[in-house]
Design an enzyme around this catalytic site. Sequence first.
Site, PDB file in Angstrom:
ATOM      1  CG  HIS A   1      -2.315   0.487   0.900  1.00  0.00           C
ATOM      2  ND1 HIS A   1      -2.562   1.591   0.111  1.00  0.00           N
ATOM      3  CD2 HIS A   1      -3.536   0.019   1.248  1.00  0.00           C
ATOM      4  CE1 HIS A   1      -3.862   1.777   0.002  1.00  0.00           C
ATOM      5  NE2 HIS A   1      -4.488   0.842   0.674  1.00  0.00           N
ATOM      6  NE  ARG A   2       6.106   0.068   2.076  1.00  0.00           N
ATOM      7  CZ  ARG A   2       7.247  -0.557   2.377  1.00  0.00           C
ATOM      8  NH1 ARG A   2       8.058  -0.050   3.305  1.00  0.00           N
ATOM      9  NH2 ARG A   2       7.579  -1.680   1.750  1.00  0.00           N
TER      10      ARG A   2
END
Length: 455
Positions: A427-428
Amino acid sequence: MMSDFLLPDLGEGLTEATIVAWHVKVGDEVTRNQALAEVETAKALVELPSPRAGRITALHAEEGQTLDVGSPLVGFAEVGAAPDPGAGGNAADGSVAEEPAAVLVGVGVSVDGSDEAVGAAEPAARPQRQQVLVGYGPVLPGTGRPRRRPRSFATTPYVRPTGATGERPTPRAMPPVRRRARDLGVDLRSVHGSGPGGRILRADVEACAQGLSGAAPREGASAGSHTIPVTGLRKQTAQAMSASAFTAPHASVHVTIDVTDTLELLGRDTRDRARTSFLASVCRAILPAAARTPAANARYDAEAGQIEMFDQVRLGVAVATDRGLLVATLPEIDADGHQGPSGPALTAAIAETAQKARDGALTPAEVTGSTLTVTNVGVFGVDGGTPILNPGQSTILAIGALRRQPWEHRGEIALRTVVTLTLSFDHRVLDGAEASAFLMDIAETLADPATLLVR
């Protein structure tokens, strides 16, 4: 002169190796490049060649023991030198004897009798030395290719050179059986071999692990349980998955699609009757999808505080082996799919790569370098799962089992073949919209292959 051969640096950041099988014993005279032992790293099984000719004075590890790089492996004496029972690799004055040249996977060692490291300056008159890879012999004349050194497994028990009287020899068992015993925590000396000449078979080890042979639990294990040493590939996988799970913020998206039309297309006869597997079709669908969502083929560099976008898709396929799970890198495929192999060629490449992985024959380079991973959990009969990211990647796609079930088709209920796809993502690097777009891109191609003609 006595000296020790230290476990060499096997490359790719590996720091240890496990002795799978010795090919020599104390007192043997060996030639340069003769196989000393087969060792297992977190990447592959390799044979270690002798760096010099001499007589073996000591084996510093037992089969199944894990050593750190730089640890003493075997003791050498010059041929004809008197044995020194107290020699442990040190010179008479207490200083460490000269260390032979390190042997690296993919790095040559000389075969002309010299102990100098490859690359050292040489007089012009000296003949050029051949480069010999770990596990390979010299280059065959006129071919330019190294000869693969055949694996030779001992046919007689190996007795540890302890000098103790009455000590039981290590039982007779092939290396795959020894690995299975190590994984199950079974002491081979407590197993009765049912094979020819008392050889221990895989079934004997598994029966002992289940308590059918009356073997006592290993020291440190509770009654009714046994311990399993975590070494080699399993140790590497455990460390990598722990680092990934607690470093990258995982998220996942799922979709179930009707792939009946695609499977019917794959089942049609072709002129060469070559087939394309469903897994190969998924891999081919990933390529254009990754081109349209570049963040799916990237990694998060925490130290630099930036995202590295890969120019090419290097697909890795997760393979379950007896040694544990590994990701094998497929041959390079162009990101837009135009220069990639055909479906049948990719199918064959996947099968060949997976078999090499199961045989422990992949080189370190063949288990590194992938940028996006595919795992087919459907082969185990499950509908799906949430996979953990392979370290250094932003996405991993899990394929569930193909199921025939009632499904809405053209406004009616029909019996169709469906599959669940699960995408785990960092999710980064990707947000939910990007990850969903990437997954749906793949899903639409697999549900209707004709979409490739209009995009």
